[in-house]
Design an enzyme around this catalytic site. Structure first.
Site, PDB file in Angstrom:
ATOM      1  CB  VAL A   1       8.779   4.568 -11.299  1.00 22.85           C
ATOM      2  CG1 VAL A   1       8.204   5.945 -11.614  1.00 22.85           C
ATOM      3  CG2 VAL A   1       8.205   3.513 -12.237  1.00 22.85           C
TER       4      VAL A   1
ATOM      5  CG  ASP B   1      11.892  -3.268  -3.097  1.00 21.68           C
ATOM      6  OD1 ASP B   1      12.255  -2.951  -1.965  1.00 21.68           O
ATOM      7  OD2 ASP B   1      11.050  -2.608  -3.740  1.00 21.68           O
TER       8      ASP B   1
ATOM      9  CG  HIS C   1       5.028   5.062  -4.935  1.00 19.80           C
ATOM     10  ND1 HIS C   1       5.596   4.341  -5.955  1.00 19.80           N
ATOM     11  CD2 HIS C   1       5.524   4.523  -3.777  1.00 19.80           C
ATOM     12  CE1 HIS C   1       6.422   3.433  -5.459  1.00 19.80           C
ATOM     13  NE2 HIS C   1       6.382   3.502  -4.127  1.00 19.80           N
TER      14      HIS C   1
ATOM     15  N   GLY D   1       0.813  -1.211   0.000  1.00 23.84           N
ATOM     16  CA  GLY D   1       0.000   0.000   0.000  1.00 23.84           C
ATOM     17  C   GLY D   1       0.848   1.263   0.000  1.00 23.84           C
ATOM     18  CB  ALA D   2       1.972   3.948   1.214  1.00 27.49           C
TER      19      ALA D   2
ATOM     20  N   GLY E   1       5.309   4.264  -8.903  1.00 22.65           N
ATOM     21  CA  GLY E   1       6.070   3.017  -9.095  1.00 22.65           C
ATOM     22  C   GLY E   1       5.131   1.825  -9.113  1.00 22.65           C
ATOM     23  CG  HIS E   2       3.093   0.737  -5.543  1.00 23.47           C
ATOM     24  ND1 HIS E   2       3.267   1.812  -4.711  1.00 23.47           N
ATOM     25  CD2 HIS E   2       3.699  -0.311  -4.936  1.00 23.47           C
ATOM     26  CE1 HIS E   2       3.945   1.435  -3.628  1.00 23.47           C
ATOM     27  NE2 HIS E   2       4.218   0.149  -3.740  1.00 23.47           N
TER      28      HIS E   2
HETATM   29  P1  AMP Z   1       6.092  -2.127  -1.528  1.00 26.72           P
HETATM   30  O1  AMP Z   1       4.670  -1.667  -1.480  1.00 26.72           O
HETATM   31  O2  AMP Z   1       7.084  -1.038  -1.218  1.00 26.72           O
HETATM   32  O3  AMP Z   1       6.331  -3.409  -0.794  1.00 26.72           O
HETATM   33  O4  AMP Z   1       6.381  -2.461  -3.049  1.00 26.72           O
HETATM   34  C1  AMP Z   1       5.510  -3.268  -3.801  1.00 26.72           C
HETATM   35  C2  AMP Z   1       6.122  -3.489  -5.151  1.00 26.72           C
HETATM   36  O5  AMP Z   1       6.349  -2.222  -5.790  1.00 26.72           O
HETATM   37  C3  AMP Z   1       7.488  -4.182  -5.072  1.00 26.72           C
HETATM   38  O6  AMP Z   1       7.579  -5.130  -6.125  1.00 26.72           O
HETATM   39  C4  AMP Z   1       8.446  -3.047  -5.269  1.00 26.72           C
HETATM   40  O7  AMP Z   1       9.678  -3.438  -5.827  1.00 26.72           O
HETATM   41  C5  AMP Z   1       7.673  -2.170  -6.239  1.00 26.72           C
HETATM   42  N1  AMP Z   1       8.171  -0.795  -6.220  1.00 26.72           N
HETATM   43  C6  AMP Z   1       8.358  -0.006  -5.132  1.00 26.72           C
HETATM   44  N2  AMP Z   1       8.892   1.183  -5.496  1.00 26.72           N
HETATM   45  C7  AMP Z   1       9.050   1.134  -6.838  1.00 26.72           C
HETATM   46  C8  AMP Z   1       9.573   2.045  -7.824  1.00 26.72           C
HETATM   47  N3  AMP Z   1      10.034   3.239  -7.496  1.00 26.72           N
HETATM   48  N4  AMP Z   1       9.583   1.648  -9.110  1.00 26.72           N
HETATM   49  C9  AMP Z   1       9.116   0.419  -9.473  1.00 26.72           C
HETATM   50  N5  AMP Z   1       8.618  -0.476  -8.606  1.00 26.72           N
HETATM   51  C10 AMP Z   1       8.590  -0.126  -7.315  1.00 26.72           C
END
Ligand code: AMP
Length: 298
Positions: free
Chosen positions: A178, A152, A36, A33-34, A38-39
């Site tokens: 991203v 990640d 952005h 969640g949260a 990237g997601h």
């Molecule tokens: P998280 O919510 O931070 O656990 O991330 C969920 C998914 O989004 C994971 O596969 C992360 O690698 C991906 N993610 C997080 N930040 C970015 C980003 N800036 N660009 C691309 N994917 C991202």
């Protein structure tokens, strides 16, 4: 119309069974969640390769160590649902911890060598927690293409290997990071940064870009590339967990000269204030992270 949201596994499975019965291919984006941009980029990739996209939103307690930021991790479900809807997500799975861990978590997925370097020693148990929750999510969602961020990088490698080793019916896909216009990788944890810390954080993409420039100019000494990166980040970091050059497949350390002739993962983790930030780039393969950046004197 708001996006279809399931809090219960049985309900999500009913939706997915129905979709599969009509011949749909499932795309899956696991998140905490949260959300952005990237997601959203991961969702776009999932839409490109599948017909029905499910996003999970779950802040998984078992991947946080004692003293880490589980309690204060941003939880923004209403905004996340709006973002999912705008991005064209078909299904959201947002379980409570009790739905995912009804009897605690006696059973864990043990991860091997890929979890040992980089973040491994600094976050004991983290990748075991990640692999366990992702295995559970894969079991819940079923056959699908699952999309992860290369932001990640070590997590992506651990999950790919886990899906292969456990023969799970899931194709794992990685998507490039991203970034903000100044090169900082988008992260839910960037919200923790005070304005002054945010300006210090730009040293991270600059360090990666400087390493790219030096690599492109022919530098193949690991020590020289690492010194260059440290030159950028040491002055701004509160503490540094690691700056490392490793094999992008095995994550084993890369040594001097000849090793660096093939693409090499440059990865780092550091704290600015109390916020832990990670970033990486593959030298000799990826685009430089801060396109407009020029090393002073070049
Ligand atoms: P998280 O919510 O931070 O656990 O991330 C969920 C998914 O989004 C994971 O596969 C992360 O690698 C991906 N993610 C997080 N930040 C970015 C980003 N800036 N660009 C691309 N994917 C991202």
């Amino acid at each position: 119309m708001t996006v279809e949201t399931s809090h219960a596994i049985a309900e999500l499975r009913r939706h997915l069974d129905r979709a599969r019965a009509s011949g749909a291919r499932i795309g899956f984006v696991p998140t905490m969640g949260a959300l952005h941009r990237g997601h959203v980029r991961l969702v776009e990739e999932a839409k490109r390769v599948s017909d029905v996209v499910v996003v999970s939103i779950f802040v998984n307690p078992t991947q946080f160590g004692p003293g880490e930021d589980f309690a204060r991790y941003p939880r923004t479900l209403p905004d996340d649902l709006s973002r999912c809807e705008a991005a064209g997500v078909n299904l959201v799975f947002a379980p409570e911890a009790l739905e995912m861990y009804p009897q605690g978590d006696d059973t864990r997925v043990r991860v091997g060598k890929l979890a040992e370097p980089l973040c491994g020693p600094h976050r004991p148990g983290h990748f075991e927690g990640v692999a366990t929750v992702v295995a559970k999510l894969f079991a819940i969602v079923g056959p699908c293409t699952a999309v992860f961020g290369r932001k990640d990088y070590q997590q992506l490698r651990v999950v790919e290997r886990m899906a292969t080793d456990l023969r799970l019916p899931v194709t794992v896909v990685g998507v490039p990071t991203v970034r903000e216009p100044d090169g900082l990788a988008l992260s839910s944890r960037n919200a923790y940064l005070a304005p002054e810390e945010r300006s210090r954080a730009v040293a991270i993409p600059r360090a990666l870009a400087a390493a790219h420039a030096s690599f492109a100019a022919g530098e193949r000494k690991a020590s020289a590339l690492l010194a260059l990166v440290h030159g950028h980040v040491d002055p701004v970091a509160t503490s540094i967990d690691y700056v490392a050059l490793v094999d992008p497949v095995t994550l084993e350390p890369r040594g001097e000269s000849r090793d660096l002739d093939s693409p090499t993962l440059l990865a780092l983790a550091l704290r600015i204030g109390v916020t832990r930030l990670i970033d990486n780039t593959v030298l000799g393969l990826d685009e430089p992270p801060a396109p407009g950046f020029r090393e002073v004197g070049t």
